[in-house]
Design an enzyme around this catalytic site. Structure first.
Site: not given
Length: 209
Positions: A158-160, A162
């Site tokens: 997951l992106d930072q 998110t």
């Protein structure tokens, strides 16, 4: 049935979490003994030989354990599911060497485990039910052992910025199994986005601003 098999092929058929090429390297490194002697991967087995494979403990990876609170949704001996908050980076990287999910998992999951080995005397007891260990669910939480290193097996990312659930494997067989589920789409992932305003029926959202 094993007579005449190559040593590396024999071990590859034992269900160990190593590829045949990995087993070849481990045999050449002296981790496999045949009747107490280091042999080559190409050795053809004879009847009555005793084979013992004992990998060394996993090596420490370069990332440092950090006591960071985790929102743990589920955990057992093989995997852990964490609710990652927005703002937390998953993997250490330049500019984000500390405070990541990996740093937190290294601290949470504890000390080094012993990796899977092949020891006929132990396997025989297990096969006949003599070990007395009870059900798998009764065993203590396993610690991390991925690819010969003490590190978590991050199955997806997951992106930072998110938030959401992340599944992390604690051992090599679990990591491989979960990756196969994602590739075959037997494991599904759902994402929820909150937006404001009137939206078109179709389009692209760009969160970079």
């Amino acid at each position: 049935a094993s007579v005449g098999l190559r040593l590396d092929v024999f071990l590859a058929e034992k269900g160990l979490p190593f590829s045949r090429s990995q087993l070849c390297r481990r045999i050449e490194a002296g981790e496999v003994l045949v009747d107490g002697v280091v042999e080559k991967p190409s050795l053809r087995l004879r009847s009555g030989q005793k084979i013992v494979f004992t990998p060394p403990p996993p090596q420490e990876c370069g990332d440092r354990p950090e006591a960071i609170p985790l929102d743990i949704v589920y955990e057992d001996r093989h995997l852990i599911v964490v609710n990652k908050p927005a703002g937390m980076v998953v993997h250490p990287a330049p500019g984000h060497e500390h405070g990541t999910l990996v740093n937190a998992l290294l601290h949470h999951c504890g000390s080094l485990p012993m990796p899977p080995a092949y020891r006929p005397d132990v396997d025989a007891k297990s096969a006949t039910g003599e070990s007395g260990d009870g059900d798998d669910d009764d065993q203590p939480m396993a610690t991390l052992s991925i690819g010969g290193e003490r590190r978590p097996g991050i199955v997806h990312r997951l992106d930072q910025d998110t938030s959401g659930l992340l599944v992390c494997a604690k051992d090599e067989p679990t990591l491989v199994g979960l990756q196969q589920q994602i590739q075959s789409r037997t494991m599904s992932r759902r994402y929820v986005a909150l937006v404001e305003g009137v939206l078109p029926e179709r389009g692209t959202f760009d969160t970079k601003y």
